[in-house]
Design a protein around this motif. Structure first.
Motif, PDB file in Angstrom:
ATOM      1  N   ALA A 232       0.812  -1.216   0.000  1.00 50.80           N
ATOM      2  CA  ALA A 232       0.000   0.000   0.000  1.00 50.80           C
ATOM      3  C   ALA A 232       0.850   1.272   0.000  1.00 50.80           C
ATOM      4  CB  ALA A 232      -0.923  -0.006   1.196  1.00 50.80           C
TER       5      ALA A 232
ATOM      6  N   ASP B 240      -5.158  -0.511  -2.220  1.00 52.75           N
ATOM      7  CA  ASP B 240      -4.882  -1.814  -2.861  1.00 52.75           C
ATOM      8  C   ASP B 240      -5.529  -1.978  -4.224  1.00 52.75           C
ATOM      9  OD1 ASP B 240      -3.066  -2.849  -1.195  1.00 52.75           O
ATOM     10  OD2 ASP B 240      -4.483  -3.990   0.038  1.00 52.75           O
ATOM     11  N   GLU B 241      -6.777  -1.449  -4.414  1.00 58.44           N
ATOM     12  CA  GLU B 241      -7.475  -1.607  -5.705  1.00 58.44           C
ATOM     13  C   GLU B 241      -6.694  -0.899  -6.805  1.00 58.44           C
ATOM     14  OE1 GLU B 241      -9.876   0.244  -3.151  1.00 58.44           O
ATOM     15  OE2 GLU B 241      -9.295  -1.677  -2.301  1.00 58.44           O
TER      16      GLU B 241
ATOM     17  N   ASN C 199      -3.672  -0.377  -6.745  1.00 54.02           N
ATOM     18  CA  ASN C 199      -2.366  -1.040  -6.865  1.00 54.02           C
ATOM     19  C   ASN C 199      -2.479  -2.369  -7.607  1.00 54.02           C
ATOM     20  OD1 ASN C 199       0.332  -0.791  -6.301  1.00 54.02           O
ATOM     21  ND2 ASN C 199       0.202  -2.009  -4.423  1.00 54.02           N
TER      22      ASN C 199
ATOM     23  N   GLY D 181      -4.273  -4.907  -6.533  1.00 51.33           N
ATOM     24  CA  GLY D 181      -4.400  -5.986  -5.550  1.00 51.33           C
ATOM     25  C   GLY D 181      -3.097  -6.641  -5.169  1.00 51.33           C
ATOM     26  N   ARG D 182      -1.975  -5.986  -5.437  1.00 52.09           N
ATOM     27  CA  ARG D 182      -0.666  -6.572  -5.121  1.00 52.09           C
ATOM     28  C   ARG D 182      -0.404  -6.608  -3.631  1.00 52.09           C
ATOM     29  NH1 ARG D 182       4.139  -3.951  -7.501  1.00 52.09           N
ATOM     30  NH2 ARG D 182       2.854  -2.155  -7.911  1.00 52.09           N
TER      31      ARG D 182
END
Lengths: 74, 170
Positions: free
Chosen positions: A2, A68-69, A71, A73-74
């Protein structure tokens, strides 16, 4: 992850190489590389202070929060 | 004298474990011959009561029908101890090489615990069919060893996580 590290962006803005930054901050190239590639799990305030001093910037210029979205979901 | 690293107590212990492992494998290969020799030993021939008594505390009474059971039991426990010694060898090799708080050590200690647990199950079967004082003694020793190595593996795992985190703190 994040928290995104924008160290390469700041280094490009200041036209500073990894070697030069490593010398100014006083940390090894290997550790700087870990930080740059976002593999680091934590950063000490003292290291952040030295990086900010060397790049003449604020911590927010180096660290960025990415949901996260966004990113992927990494 | 150093505890870990080259030419340390760990290094010498690893050599001792390797030696015991080799002896373990040799005994495993020669097990049927050794067991035959034990069963045919004059000391184990029937006494006045008609029962043969082991001086090794291996078994109190050794009726001929116990041969197959003992062979399977000793093969199984021999394989378990070989696996235990190999796991111990891995841990000691890592410690001698300076890799102390490592996930490999945690994994090897978990394998050691599983091998001890298997040995405990074999001893439970032996207690049911051919119980002796030594069997019960070994049973309790291996229970303690299984649980201790399981706890130690968790200690090593948490140590490895802390070390990793420390290494990745810039």
């Amino acid at each position: 992850m994040a928290i995104r590290i924008n160290l390469d962006v700041m280094m490009a803005k200041r036209k500073m190489s990894l070697n030069e930054l490593s010398e100014k901050v006083g940390i090894t190239l290997a550790n700087l590389s870990i930080l740059k590639t976002s593999k680091a799990k934590a950063i000490r305030f003292s290291t952040l202070e030295e990086i900010c001093k060397a790049l003449d910037c604020q911590p927010g210029d180096i660290l960025e929060f990415v949901p996260d979205e966004e990113n992927g979901g990494r | 004298m150093k505890i870990t690293g080259k030419r340390s107590i760990t290094w010498f212990l690893k050599i001792a474990v390797d030696l015991v492992l080799v002896i373990n494998i040799i005994v495993l290969i020669a097990l049927p011959f050794i067991l035959n020799a034990i069963y045919n030993s004059p000391a184990l021939q029937p006494g006045q009561s008609g029962e043969r008594v082991s001086t090794l505390w291996l078994i109190n009474e050794i009726p001929d029908e116990s041969y197959a059971f003992m062979l399977i039991f000793l093969y199984f426990s021999g394989i378990c101890t070989a696996f235990m010694l190999f796991s111990l060898h891995r841990v000691l090799r890592n410690l001698a090489d300076g890799r102390i708080l490592d996930h490999a050590n945690a994994s090897a200690l978990k394998h050691l615990s599983v091998a001890c647990g298997s040995l405990v199950s074999a001893f439970i079967v032996k207690i049911i069919f051919y119980n002796t004082f030594l069997t019960m003694f070994c049973f309790f020793i291996f229970i303690v060893l299984a649980l201790f190595s399981l706890i130690l593996s968790e200690v090593f795992r948490q140590g490895a996580v802390v070390k990793e985190e420390n290494e990745l703190t810039i």
